[in-house]
Design a protein around this motif. Structure first.
Motif, PDB file in Angstrom:
ATOM      1  N   PHE A  30       0.930  -1.152   0.031  1.00  0.00           N
ATOM      2  CA  PHE A  30      -0.014   0.087  -0.020  1.00  0.00           C
ATOM      3  C   PHE A  30       1.022   1.321  -0.055  1.00  0.00           C
ATOM      4  N   SER A  31       1.654   1.218   0.771  1.00  0.00           N
ATOM      5  CA  SER A  31       2.632   2.328   0.977  1.00  0.00           C
ATOM      6  C   SER A  31       3.755   2.416  -0.124  1.00  0.00           C
ATOM      7  N   SER A  60       2.776   1.715  -3.268  1.00  0.00           N
ATOM      8  CA  SER A  60       1.887   2.044  -4.523  1.00  0.00           C
ATOM      9  C   SER A  60       1.186   3.426  -4.472  1.00  0.00           C
ATOM     10  N   SER A  61       0.737   3.656  -5.821  1.00  0.00           N
ATOM     11  CA  SER A  61      -0.045   4.804  -5.797  1.00  0.00           C
ATOM     12  C   SER A  61      -1.152   4.642  -6.805  1.00  0.00           C
ATOM     13  N   ARG A 103      -2.746   1.129  -6.109  1.00  0.00           N
ATOM     14  CA  ARG A 103      -2.904   1.276  -4.670  1.00  0.00           C
ATOM     15  C   ARG A 103      -4.529   0.857  -4.494  1.00  0.00           C
ATOM     16  N   TRP A 144      -5.091  -2.778  -4.856  1.00  0.00           N
ATOM     17  CA  TRP A 144      -4.743  -3.648  -3.517  1.00  0.00           C
ATOM     18  C   TRP A 144      -5.695  -3.410  -2.477  1.00  0.00           C
ATOM     19  N   LYS A 145      -6.143  -2.222  -2.304  1.00  0.00           N
ATOM     20  CA  LYS A 145      -7.493  -1.970  -1.354  1.00  0.00           C
ATOM     21  C   LYS A 145      -8.514  -2.926  -1.854  1.00  0.00           C
TER      22      LYS A 145
END
Length: 395
Positions: free
Chosen positions: A43-44, A46-47, A51, A54-55
């Motif tokens: 999570f940290s 990626s953007s 992200r 992933w969420k």
């Protein structure tokens, strides 16, 4: 070799659920602090769309066990998981991770097959496969070295075409804080199992808290207490297991004490204690502080399978076995005579009587002895030593 000779090692977490992240936790706990490099998660790292994807995966994990349409979607996705084949979602999720790690020669440890697939061409990649079974979902081919707990696990991968020289057999990966007290706890457990004092069971769900598991766990815990035993229920704060356990004990008119953090654990043993936690650290702290009281435990056949196989701690598996790993873990446990199965709500409701009978016949003690010193249990320690002081497998 001194600590000055040790390599620096990075770690990349998925931080979805407990199982895969737990395996990295144990390695880091056993390593010298100066040997631990960057510790991050997907999570940290990626953007944007990556992200958000992933969420979505995390949301489906936590929602998929609750029933309904999301559960059906989650189970279909899990049953189709073949990370080695890639796919659009994997490419989206993996792009920023490849940008960050693919060309970095620093050793990197991951614990999920999707990360092994995304970073398969990265030099010095270590894929920690902590489960004793290796279903197709876990098969990812690439340049990485695979860390497996048992020779039996390695044999499964070799049979699937993986090179034996790329496998490192570590021993079972069990929380270091439990390993150091395992022998003392085992001797005390055998004494209780052979005696007449009340027995204490520990009850755990998976992070997704499937409704069928939660109902069985709450019912079995209540039955154990109603039958004259003690129950320690470990539940996520505001989670489904906590709510179901409170409701079941209230409906049955029995007292349920609650520890809202590891610092609130009572000095005296309780007949029924609900241990609440917010994160893996709190759960591990609860577990370590109470472990010497465990006479058996009840849980799905996930990562705690290792406890039954290595700590001399009888296990009761709650069905159904969801996903690709639990059915094979369940089979391995039964083959090694360290576990029994709670197949349905009727058996959960009669669990207290089942424990009594197994104790009277000596079968509960047999289960404990069958799981003691059969397998190496210092897996985390052995992996940490290999990563810090060995060039084996590094490119």
């Amino acid at each position: 070799m001194t600590s000055g000779d040790a390599a620096r090692v990075n770690f990349l977490y998925t931080n979805i659920g407990r199982g895969h992240p737990f395996y990295l936790d144990g390695i880091i706990e056993c390593m010298a602090p100066e040997s631990v490099g960057t510790v991050t998660d997907v999570f940290s790292s990626s953007s944007g769309l990556a992200r958000r994807t992933w969420k979505l995966a995390r949301f489906l994990y936590h929602s998929g066990g609750r029933g309904g349409g999301l559960s059906a979607l989650y189970n279909r996705l899990r049953n189709r998981n073949e990370f080695d084949r890639g796919g659009l979602a994997q490419r989206i999720m993996g792009r920023p991770l490849q940008d960050l790690f693919a060309d970095d020669p620093t050793p990197l440890v991951i614990a999920h097959p999707i990360l092994a697939a995304i970073l398969r061409e990265k030099p010095n990649l270590f894929y920690q496969h902590g489960e004793v079974v290796a279903p197709r979902e876990s098969w990812v081919r690439g340049r990485h070295r695979i860390l497996v707990p048992l020779p039996e696990t390695a044999d499964q991968l070799v049979a699937a075409g993986f090179a034996a020289e790329n496998l490192f057999v570590s021993g079972l990966c069990i929380e270091p804080g439990l390993v150091v007290q395992a022998e003392r706890a085992f001797e005390a457990r055998l004494s209780r199992l052979a005696g007449t004092t009340s027995l204490c069971g520990a009850f755990f769900s998976s992070g997704a808290e499937p409704r069928e598991h939660v109902g069985a766990l709450a019912s079995a815990a209540f039955s154990a207490v109603a039958g004259g035993g003690q129950a320690l229920v470990f539940a996520r704060r505001s989670g489904l297991l906590a709510a179901r356990t409170v409701a079941r004990f209230a409906r049955g008119g029995r007292e349920l004490e609650c520890a809202r953090s590891p610092d609130e654990l009572p000095d005296r043993p309780s007949d029924a204690l609900l241990c609440l936690y917010d994160d893996r650290r709190e759960l591990n702290e609860h577990t370590e502080k109470l472990f010497e009281r465990f006479d058996y435990f009840v849980a799905p056949a996930h990562e705690r399978t290792n406890w039954a196989l290595g700590l001399g701690l009888p296990m009761f598996v709650v069905d159904p076995s969801v996903g690709s790993f639990p059915p094979l873990n369940r089979e391995f446990l039964l083959a090694n005579r360290v576990a029994r199965v709670i197949t349905d709500s009727r058996e959960a409701g009669a669990f207290g009587e089942t424990v009594k009978k197994l104790r009277e016949t000596g079968e509960l003690r047999d289960m404990a002895e069958a799981g003691w010193r059969r397998f190496e249990v210092r897996g985390f320690f052995n992996i940490a030593e290999m990563l810090q002081f060995s060039d084996a497998g590094l490119e």
